[in-house]
Design an enzyme around this catalytic site. Structure first.
Site, PDB file in Angstrom:
ATOM      1  N   ARG A 129       4.038   4.663   1.775  1.00  0.00           N
ATOM      2  CA  ARG A 129       3.625   5.805   2.607  1.00  0.00           C
ATOM      3  C   ARG A 129       4.444   7.053   2.290  1.00  0.00           C
ATOM      4  O   ARG A 129       3.921   8.170   2.287  1.00  0.00           O
ATOM      5  CB  ARG A 129       3.737   5.435   4.087  1.00  0.00           C
ATOM      6  CG  ARG A 129       2.645   4.462   4.544  1.00  0.00           C
ATOM      7  CD  ARG A 129       2.968   3.882   5.908  1.00  0.00           C
ATOM      8  NE  ARG A 129       1.888   3.075   6.461  1.00  0.00           N
ATOM      9  CZ  ARG A 129       2.035   2.240   7.490  1.00  0.00           C
ATOM     10  NH1 ARG A 129       3.232   2.091   8.054  1.00  0.00           N
ATOM     11  NH2 ARG A 129       1.021   1.538   7.951  1.00  0.00           N
TER      12      ARG A 129
ATOM     13  N   ASN B 159      -2.684   6.588   6.526  1.00  0.00           N
ATOM     14  CA  ASN B 159      -1.414   6.095   5.982  1.00  0.00           C
ATOM     15  C   ASN B 159      -1.555   4.929   4.996  1.00  0.00           C
ATOM     16  O   ASN B 159      -0.616   4.169   4.768  1.00  0.00           O
ATOM     17  CB  ASN B 159      -0.413   5.797   7.110  1.00  0.00           C
ATOM     18  CG  ASN B 159      -0.898   4.726   8.056  1.00  0.00           C
ATOM     19  OD1 ASN B 159      -1.959   4.139   7.858  1.00  0.00           O
ATOM     20  ND2 ASN B 159      -0.113   4.450   9.090  1.00  0.00           N
TER      21      ASN B 159
ATOM     22  N   THR C 229       5.371   4.099   9.935  1.00  0.00           N
ATOM     23  CA  THR C 229       3.964   4.326  10.300  1.00  0.00           C
ATOM     24  C   THR C 229       3.537   5.762  10.021  1.00  0.00           C
ATOM     25  O   THR C 229       2.463   6.002   9.461  1.00  0.00           O
ATOM     26  CB  THR C 229       3.745   3.999  11.791  1.00  0.00           C
ATOM     27  OG1 THR C 229       4.152   2.647  12.013  1.00  0.00           O
ATOM     28  CG2 THR C 229       2.289   4.159  12.188  1.00  0.00           C
TER      29      THR C 229
ATOM     30  N   GLU D 127      -3.328 -12.239  12.367  1.00  0.00           N
ATOM     31  CA  GLU D 127      -4.100 -11.408  11.428  1.00  0.00           C
ATOM     32  C   GLU D 127      -4.529 -12.184  10.181  1.00  0.00           C
ATOM     33  O   GLU D 127      -5.645 -11.997   9.696  1.00  0.00           O
ATOM     34  CB  GLU D 127      -3.280 -10.167  11.030  1.00  0.00           C
ATOM     35  CG  GLU D 127      -3.110  -9.208  12.198  1.00  0.00           C
ATOM     36  CD  GLU D 127      -2.167  -8.046  11.904  1.00  0.00           C
ATOM     37  OE1 GLU D 127      -1.592  -7.993  10.792  1.00  0.00           O
ATOM     38  OE2 GLU D 127      -2.012  -7.180  12.789  1.00  0.00           O
TER      39      GLU D 127
ATOM     40  N   HIS E 125      -1.984  -1.175   5.788  1.00  0.00           N
ATOM     41  CA  HIS E 125      -1.602  -1.911   6.983  1.00  0.00           C
ATOM     42  C   HIS E 125      -0.758  -3.095   6.552  1.00  0.00           C
ATOM     43  O   HIS E 125      -1.060  -3.740   5.547  1.00  0.00           O
ATOM     44  CB  HIS E 125      -2.828  -2.432   7.740  1.00  0.00           C
ATOM     45  CG  HIS E 125      -2.440  -3.428   8.808  1.00  0.00           C
ATOM     46  ND1 HIS E 125      -2.001  -3.046  10.051  1.00  0.00           N
ATOM     47  CD2 HIS E 125      -2.367  -4.785   8.791  1.00  0.00           C
ATOM     48  CE1 HIS E 125      -1.690  -4.128  10.757  1.00  0.00           C
ATOM     49  NE2 HIS E 125      -1.900  -5.203  10.021  1.00  0.00           N
TER      50      HIS E 125
ATOM     51  N   ARG F 173       6.915  -4.701   5.149  1.00  0.00           N
ATOM     52  CA  ARG F 173       7.020  -3.527   6.032  1.00  0.00           C
ATOM     53  C   ARG F 173       7.960  -2.478   5.427  1.00  0.00           C
ATOM     54  O   ARG F 173       7.685  -1.280   5.484  1.00  0.00           O
ATOM     55  CB  ARG F 173       7.533  -3.939   7.426  1.00  0.00           C
ATOM     56  CG  ARG F 173       6.564  -4.757   8.246  1.00  0.00           C
ATOM     57  CD  ARG F 173       5.434  -3.955   8.851  1.00  0.00           C
ATOM     58  NE  ARG F 173       5.865  -3.038   9.892  1.00  0.00           N
ATOM     59  CZ  ARG F 173       5.014  -2.348  10.653  1.00  0.00           C
ATOM     60  NH1 ARG F 173       3.695  -2.478  10.486  1.00  0.00           N
ATOM     61  NH2 ARG F 173       5.454  -1.528  11.572  1.00  0.00           N
TER      62      ARG F 173
ATOM     63  N   PHE G 244      -5.759   7.573  20.021  1.00  0.00           N
ATOM     64  CA  PHE G 244      -6.187   7.528  18.625  1.00  0.00           C
ATOM     65  C   PHE G 244      -7.097   6.341  18.319  1.00  0.00           C
ATOM     66  O   PHE G 244      -7.556   6.188  17.183  1.00  0.00           O
ATOM     67  CB  PHE G 244      -4.957   7.502  17.694  1.00  0.00           C
ATOM     68  CG  PHE G 244      -4.038   6.318  17.900  1.00  0.00           C
ATOM     69  CD1 PHE G 244      -4.285   5.095  17.284  1.00  0.00           C
ATOM     70  CD2 PHE G 244      -2.915   6.430  18.723  1.00  0.00           C
ATOM     71  CE1 PHE G 244      -3.437   4.015  17.478  1.00  0.00           C
ATOM     72  CE2 PHE G 244      -2.060   5.349  18.921  1.00  0.00           C
ATOM     73  CZ  PHE G 244      -2.325   4.135  18.292  1.00  0.00           C
TER      74      PHE G 244
ATOM     75  N   TYR H  16      -7.373  -4.359  15.926  1.00  0.00           N
ATOM     76  CA  TYR H  16      -6.619  -3.305  16.606  1.00  0.00           C
ATOM     77  C   TYR H  16      -6.708  -3.394  18.129  1.00  0.00           C
ATOM     78  O   TYR H  16      -6.502  -2.384  18.813  1.00  0.00           O
ATOM     79  CB  TYR H  16      -7.101  -1.934  16.117  1.00  0.00           C
ATOM     80  CG  TYR H  16      -6.568  -1.551  14.745  1.00  0.00           C
ATOM     81  CD1 TYR H  16      -5.187  -1.558  14.477  1.00  0.00           C
ATOM     82  CD2 TYR H  16      -7.424  -1.156  13.720  1.00  0.00           C
ATOM     83  CE1 TYR H  16      -4.697  -1.193  13.227  1.00  0.00           C
ATOM     84  CE2 TYR H  16      -6.930  -0.786  12.465  1.00  0.00           C
ATOM     85  CZ  TYR H  16      -5.568  -0.815  12.229  1.00  0.00           C
ATOM     86  OH  TYR H  16      -5.073  -0.444  10.992  1.00  0.00           O
TER      87      TYR H  16
END
Ligand code: IDP
Length: 149
Positions: free
Chosen positions: A102, A112, A91, A126, A115, A85, A57, A49
């Site tokens: 979600r 949520n 999100t 990633e 990822h 996605r 946040f 992140y």
């Protein structure tokens, strides 16, 4: 074929939604090529992140992702990044369409469930951050000709 990283976050694991998430991706036609459950170190969370460092946040996000085990996987498919996605949804779950993960299972942006990498560069970064090359299984599926033209 593209590869993308998917994480069932701590809330997803705690709520017993790991199978639901994997099942939705598999049923769509995506192929799981790597999969493991793990506790996330703060160091790994901060690398994953890094783009959010400094945002309001951020600290809560690091606390959340390190709070309980996650299930992390690499899924492969044609346009896999976009397909995943769209299967995951927006999100903020309140904006996520019904029928998305979600939209069907979450209420709050900070909880949520999933990822998913958001583009080719993040997917490459990633997948190599979370998995070593020898943890990835390259295999053929006989069903692929029924999924792709
Ligand atoms: P994404 O996970 O859909 O790619 P990003 O904008 O990259 O969304 O944000 C990463 C994660 O950070 C989100 O999935 C969510 O867990 C968390 N997050 C983003 N914005 C907020 C917020 O305003 N409050 C709390 N958590 C947030």
């Amino acid at each position: 074929m593209e590869r993308t990283l998917v994480i069932v976050k701590p809330d997803g694991v705690q709520r017993g939604l790991t199978g639901e998430v994997i099942s939705r991706l598999e049923r769509r036609g995506l192929k799981v090529v790597a999969l493991k459950m793990m506790n996330v170190s703060r160091e790994l969370a901060e690398q994953h992140y890094a783009v959010h460092k400094g945002k309001p946040f951020y600290d809560g996000l690091i606390d959340y992702i390190t709070s309980s085990p996650v299930v992390v996987m690499i899924v492969e498919g044609k346009n896999a990044i976009k397909a995943v996605r769209n299967t995951v949804g927006a999100t903020n779950p309140v904006d996520a369409a019904p029928g998305t993960i979600r939209g069907d299972f979450a209420m709050d942006i900070g909880r949520n469930i999933v990822h998913a990498s958001d583009g080719p560069e993040t997917a490459a970064f990633e997948t190599s951050l979370w998995f070593s090359e020898d943890e990835i299984c390259a295999y053929t599926r006989n069903t692929d000709t029924w999924i792709y033209e």
